[in-house]
Design a protein around this motif. Structure first.
Motif, short mmCIF file in Angstrom:
data_model
loop_
_atom_site.label_atom_id
_atom_site.label_comp_id
_atom_site.label_asym_id
_atom_site.label_seq_id
_atom_site.Cartn_x
_atom_site.Cartn_y
_atom_site.Cartn_z
N ARG A 50 0.83 -1.20 0.00
CA ARG A 50 0.00 0.00 0.00
C ARG A 50 0.86 1.25 0.00
O ARG A 50 1.93 1.29 0.61
CB ARG A 50 -0.87 -0.01 1.26
CG ARG A 50 -2.32 0.30 0.99
CD ARG A 50 -3.17 0.05 2.17
NE ARG A 50 -2.90 1.01 3.22
CZ ARG A 50 -3.49 0.99 4.39
NH1 ARG A 50 -4.35 0.06 4.66
NH2 ARG A 50 -3.21 1.89 5.29
N VAL A 51 0.42 2.28 -0.69
CA VAL A 51 1.17 3.53 -0.79
C VAL A 51 0.87 4.38 0.45
O VAL A 51 -0.28 4.56 0.83
CB VAL A 51 0.76 4.29 -2.07
CG1 VAL A 51 1.47 5.62 -2.16
CG2 VAL A 51 1.04 3.44 -3.30
N SER A 52 1.93 4.90 1.05
CA SER A 52 1.75 5.74 2.24
C SER A 52 1.26 7.12 1.82
O SER A 52 1.32 7.50 0.66
CB SER A 52 3.05 5.85 3.02
OG SER A 52 3.97 6.62 2.29
N LYS A 53 0.78 7.89 2.80
CA LYS A 53 0.27 9.23 2.51
C LYS A 53 1.38 10.15 2.01
O LYS A 53 1.14 10.99 1.14
CB LYS A 53 -0.37 9.82 3.76
CG LYS A 53 -1.69 9.17 4.11
CD LYS A 53 -2.34 9.83 5.31
CE LYS A 53 -3.66 9.17 5.64
NZ LYS A 53 -4.35 9.82 6.74
N ASP A 54 2.58 9.99 2.53
CA ASP A 54 3.71 10.81 2.08
C ASP A 54 4.04 10.52 0.62
O ASP A 54 4.28 11.43 -0.17
CB ASP A 54 4.95 10.57 2.94
CG ASP A 54 4.78 11.08 4.36
OD1 ASP A 54 3.95 12.01 4.56
OD2 ASP A 54 5.47 10.57 5.26
N GLU A 55 4.04 9.23 0.27
CA GLU A 55 4.31 8.88 -1.12
C GLU A 55 3.20 9.40 -2.03
O GLU A 55 3.46 9.87 -3.14
CB GLU A 55 4.41 7.36 -1.27
CG GLU A 55 5.68 6.78 -0.69
CD GLU A 55 5.72 5.27 -0.80
OE1 GLU A 55 6.72 4.76 -1.32
OE2 GLU A 55 4.74 4.61 -0.37
N LEU A 56 1.97 9.33 -1.55
CA LEU A 56 0.84 9.81 -2.33
C LEU A 56 0.96 11.31 -2.59
O LEU A 56 0.74 11.77 -3.71
CB LEU A 56 -0.47 9.50 -1.61
CG LEU A 56 -1.76 9.77 -2.36
CD1 LEU A 56 -1.82 8.95 -3.63
CD2 LEU A 56 -2.96 9.47 -1.49
N LYS A 57 1.36 12.06 -1.57
CA LYS A 57 1.56 13.51 -1.74
C LYS A 57 2.69 13.78 -2.73
O LYS A 57 2.58 14.68 -3.57
CB LYS A 57 1.88 14.17 -0.39
CG LYS A 57 0.69 14.26 0.52
CD LYS A 57 1.07 14.90 1.84
CE LYS A 57 -0.11 14.94 2.80
NZ LYS A 57 0.26 15.52 4.09
N LYS A 58 3.75 13.00 -2.63
CA LYS A 58 4.88 13.17 -3.54
C LYS A 58 4.44 12.91 -4.98
O LYS A 58 4.78 13.68 -5.89
CB LYS A 58 6.01 12.21 -3.15
CG LYS A 58 7.25 12.33 -4.00
CD LYS A 58 8.34 11.39 -3.54
CE LYS A 58 8.08 10.03 -4.14
NZ LYS A 58 9.15 9.06 -3.92
N TYR A 59 3.68 11.86 -5.19
CA TYR A 59 3.20 11.54 -6.54
C TYR A 59 2.23 12.61 -7.04
O TYR A 59 2.24 12.95 -8.22
CB TYR A 59 2.53 10.17 -6.57
CG TYR A 59 3.49 9.01 -6.35
CD1 TYR A 59 4.75 9.00 -6.92
CD2 TYR A 59 3.12 7.91 -5.58
CE1 TYR A 59 5.63 7.95 -6.72
CE2 TYR A 59 3.99 6.86 -5.37
CZ TYR A 59 5.24 6.88 -5.95
OH TYR A 59 6.09 5.84 -5.75
N GLN A 60 1.41 13.13 -6.16
CA GLN A 60 0.46 14.18 -6.56
C GLN A 60 1.20 15.44 -6.98
O GLN A 60 0.83 16.08 -7.96
CB GLN A 60 -0.52 14.48 -5.42
CG GLN A 60 -1.66 15.40 -5.82
CD GLN A 60 -2.51 14.82 -6.93
OE1 GLN A 60 -2.87 13.66 -6.90
NE2 GLN A 60 -2.82 15.63 -7.91
N LYS A 61 2.26 15.80 -6.25
CA LYS A 61 3.07 16.96 -6.63
C LYS A 61 3.71 16.74 -7.99
O LYS A 61 3.76 17.65 -8.82
CB LYS A 61 4.16 17.22 -5.58
CG LYS A 61 3.64 17.84 -4.31
CD LYS A 61 4.78 18.09 -3.34
CE LYS A 61 4.26 18.65 -2.03
NZ LYS A 61 5.35 18.86 -1.06
#
Length: 82
Positions: free
Chosen positions: A40-51
């Motif tokens: 599962r993707v962590s919230k930090d990774e998700l934010k990084k991908y969104q940026k």
């Protein structure tokens, strides 16, 4: 009496077999669940991908505008040469 004992033993063996099969299925399910939770993707990774997505979308928009401005500038020149 021996017939009752035979039936009881067969039922007991059947119950043990069913328990072992269901237990192995339970272990497989737990293993799959752990694999899914670890992937599962962590919230930090998700934010990084969104940026990164936002940055690429901005870059895409800028490149489209540059391409559009180049084509609009080139089109009148092409028509004036004819």
């Amino acid at each position: 009496m021996p017939l009752v004992l035979l039936i009881f033993i067969c039922l007991l063996i059947g119950a043990i077999i069913i328990y072992l099969l269901s237990f192995s299925n339970h272990l497989k399910t737990n293993k799959q669940l752990k694999e899914l939770q670890s992937s599962r993707v962590s919230k930090d990774e998700l934010k990084k991908y969104q940026k990164k997505i936002d940055q690429l979308q901005k870059e895409n928009t800028q490149l489209k505008q540059q391409l559009k401005s180049k084509t609009t500038v080139e089109k009148p020149q092409d028509s004036s040469t004819n």
